[in-house]
Design a protein around this motif. Structure first.
Motif, PDB file in Angstrom:
ATOM      1  N   GLY A 180      52.033  34.931  52.727  1.00  0.00           N
ATOM      2  CA  GLY A 180      52.043  33.490  52.501  1.00  0.00           C
ATOM      3  C   GLY A 180      52.132  32.700  53.787  1.00  0.00           C
ATOM      4  O   GLY A 180      51.791  33.176  54.869  1.00  0.00           O
ATOM      5  N   SER A 181      52.629  31.485  53.690  1.00  0.00           N
ATOM      6  CA  SER A 181      52.663  30.590  54.852  1.00  0.00           C
ATOM      7  C   SER A 181      53.583  31.102  55.957  1.00  0.00           C
ATOM      8  O   SER A 181      53.394  30.768  57.121  1.00  0.00           O
ATOM      9  CB  SER A 181      53.076  29.184  54.432  1.00  0.00           C
ATOM     10  N   ALA A 182      54.582  31.933  55.617  1.00  0.00           N
ATOM     11  CA  ALA A 182      55.472  32.480  56.646  1.00  0.00           C
ATOM     12  C   ALA A 182      54.743  33.473  57.548  1.00  0.00           C
ATOM     13  O   ALA A 182      55.235  33.818  58.614  1.00  0.00           O
ATOM     14  CB  ALA A 182      56.677  33.157  55.996  1.00  0.00           C
ATOM     15  N   SER A 183      53.555  33.920  57.133  1.00  0.00           N
ATOM     16  CA  SER A 183      52.824  34.918  57.916  1.00  0.00           C
ATOM     17  C   SER A 183      51.606  34.340  58.627  1.00  0.00           C
ATOM     18  O   SER A 183      50.772  35.090  59.128  1.00  0.00           O
ATOM     19  CB  SER A 183      52.376  36.059  56.992  1.00  0.00           C
ATOM     20  N   ARG A 184      51.502  33.033  58.703  1.00  0.00           N
ATOM     21  CA  ARG A 184      50.288  32.432  59.262  1.00  0.00           C
ATOM     22  C   ARG A 184      50.060  32.755  60.736  1.00  0.00           C
ATOM     23  O   ARG A 184      48.966  32.588  61.236  1.00  0.00           O
ATOM     24  CB  ARG A 184      50.278  30.930  59.015  1.00  0.00           C
ATOM     25  N   TYR A 185      51.092  33.222  61.446  1.00  0.00           N
ATOM     26  CA  TYR A 185      50.922  33.569  62.861  1.00  0.00           C
ATOM     27  C   TYR A 185      50.931  35.075  63.081  1.00  0.00           C
ATOM     28  O   TYR A 185      51.044  35.538  64.211  1.00  0.00           O
ATOM     29  CB  TYR A 185      52.017  32.907  63.703  1.00  0.00           C
ATOM     30  N   ILE A 186      50.844  35.855  62.009  1.00  0.00           N
ATOM     31  CA  ILE A 186      50.858  37.313  62.112  1.00  0.00           C
ATOM     32  C   ILE A 186      49.422  37.813  62.014  1.00  0.00           C
ATOM     33  O   ILE A 186      48.701  37.491  61.071  1.00  0.00           O
ATOM     34  CB  ILE A 186      51.720  37.935  60.989  1.00  0.00           C
ATOM     35  N   ASP A 187      49.009  38.599  62.985  1.00  0.00           N
ATOM     36  CA  ASP A 187      47.669  39.179  63.001  1.00  0.00           C
ATOM     37  C   ASP A 187      47.754  40.654  62.634  1.00  0.00           C
ATOM     38  O   ASP A 187      48.826  41.273  62.747  1.00  0.00           O
ATOM     39  CB  ASP A 187      47.052  39.034  64.396  1.00  0.00           C
ATOM     40  N   PRO A 188      46.626  41.255  62.230  1.00  0.00           N
ATOM     41  CA  PRO A 188      46.640  42.697  61.975  1.00  0.00           C
ATOM     42  C   PRO A 188      47.134  43.452  63.217  1.00  0.00           C
ATOM     43  O   PRO A 188      46.732  43.157  64.339  1.00  0.00           O
ATOM     44  CB  PRO A 188      45.171  43.017  61.679  1.00  0.00           C
ATOM     45  N   HIS A 237      58.727  42.128  45.155  1.00  0.00           N
ATOM     46  CA  HIS A 237      59.381  40.898  45.614  1.00  0.00           C
ATOM     47  C   HIS A 237      59.782  41.109  47.074  1.00  0.00           C
ATOM     48  O   HIS A 237      60.871  41.591  47.372  1.00  0.00           O
ATOM     49  CB  HIS A 237      60.586  40.586  44.742  1.00  0.00           C
ATOM     50  N   ALA A 238      58.868  40.751  47.966  1.00  0.00           N
ATOM     51  CA  ALA A 238      59.087  40.924  49.398  1.00  0.00           C
ATOM     52  C   ALA A 238      58.621  39.676  50.127  1.00  0.00           C
ATOM     53  O   ALA A 238      57.768  38.937  49.631  1.00  0.00           O
ATOM     54  CB  ALA A 238      58.318  42.141  49.910  1.00  0.00           C
ATOM     55  N   MET A 239      59.198  39.446  51.297  1.00  0.00           N
ATOM     56  CA  MET A 239      58.801  38.297  52.103  1.00  0.00           C
ATOM     57  C   MET A 239      59.094  38.565  53.573  1.00  0.00           C
ATOM     58  O   MET A 239      59.893  39.442  53.896  1.00  0.00           O
ATOM     59  CB  MET A 239      59.509  37.028  51.640  1.00  0.00           C
ATOM     60  N   VAL A 240      58.437  37.809  54.412  1.00  0.00           N
ATOM     61  CA  VAL A 240      58.677  37.907  55.850  1.00  0.00           C
ATOM     62  C   VAL A 240      60.075  37.377  56.120  1.00  0.00           C
ATOM     63  O   VAL A 240      60.440  36.298  55.654  1.00  0.00           O
ATOM     64  CB  VAL A 240      57.624  37.094  56.638  1.00  0.00           C
ATOM     65  N   ASP A 241      60.879  38.157  56.841  1.00  0.00           N
ATOM     66  CA  ASP A 241      62.220  37.714  57.201  1.00  0.00           C
ATOM     67  C   ASP A 241      62.108  36.807  58.416  1.00  0.00           C
ATOM     68  O   ASP A 241      61.407  37.120  59.375  1.00  0.00           O
ATOM     69  CB  ASP A 241      63.108  38.921  57.509  1.00  0.00           C
TER      70      ASP A 241
END
Length: 154
Positions: A86-94, A109-113
């Motif tokens: 989601g939006s918390a990962s917008r700066y994460i690249d492969p 149910h997981a999310m970027v910490d």
């Protein structure tokens, strides 16, 4: 005239108080749910594996315009899980490494910490709770002020 004004203030105050209590109760549910999630969740190391869905904020960077990242992590029990950050990962690249928080009983149910995660999860319910509390305080202040004026008149 004074009596009808006081009755009017009291009836409006009751209605506003009831709405404020309902707002606070509705805010308490997601706040409690997210607090329980954070208390019971586990941390894992994840890796960006692909670009995900398009985000509405059109954040640009090294990825296609405005996309999230698909993140993969392995649970303590050895299960490999993929999820859209989601939006918390917008700066994460492969290939990027990221900390992941997940529910061990429901690994979907997981999310970027991230820093201030509890606030990010609950800022909207906290806002509703604060507005409800402000309304209750305003009713209490108005009611107290009305009683002081009535006692001064008598």
């Amino acid at each position: 005239m004074q009596r009808s004004l006081a009755a009017h203030v009291n009836s409006n105050g009751l209605a506003i108080s009831l709405m404020a209590v309902v707002a606070i109760l509705f805010a308490a549910v997601p706040i409690g749910y997210n607090a329980l999630f954070l208390a019971n969740s586990r941390l894992a190391s994840g890796t960006g594996v692909a670009y995900g869905r398009e985000l509405s904020d059109n954040t640009k960077g090294s990825r296609p315009a405005g996309t999230s990242a698909v993140i993969e992590f392995t649970t303590v029990s050895g299960k490999t899980v993929r999820f859209d950050g989601g939006s918390a990962s917008r700066y994460i690249d492969p290939g990027d490494h990221v900390s992941v928080r997940y529910d061990p009983d429901d690994t979907d149910h997981a999310m970027v910490d991230e820093d201030f995660l509890f606030f990010r999860l609950t800022y909207l319910p906290l806002t509703f709770a604060a507005l409800g509390l402000a309304a209750l305080l305003a009713v209490a202040w108005t009611s107290l002020h009305s009683r002081i004026q009535r006692s001064a008149i008598q």
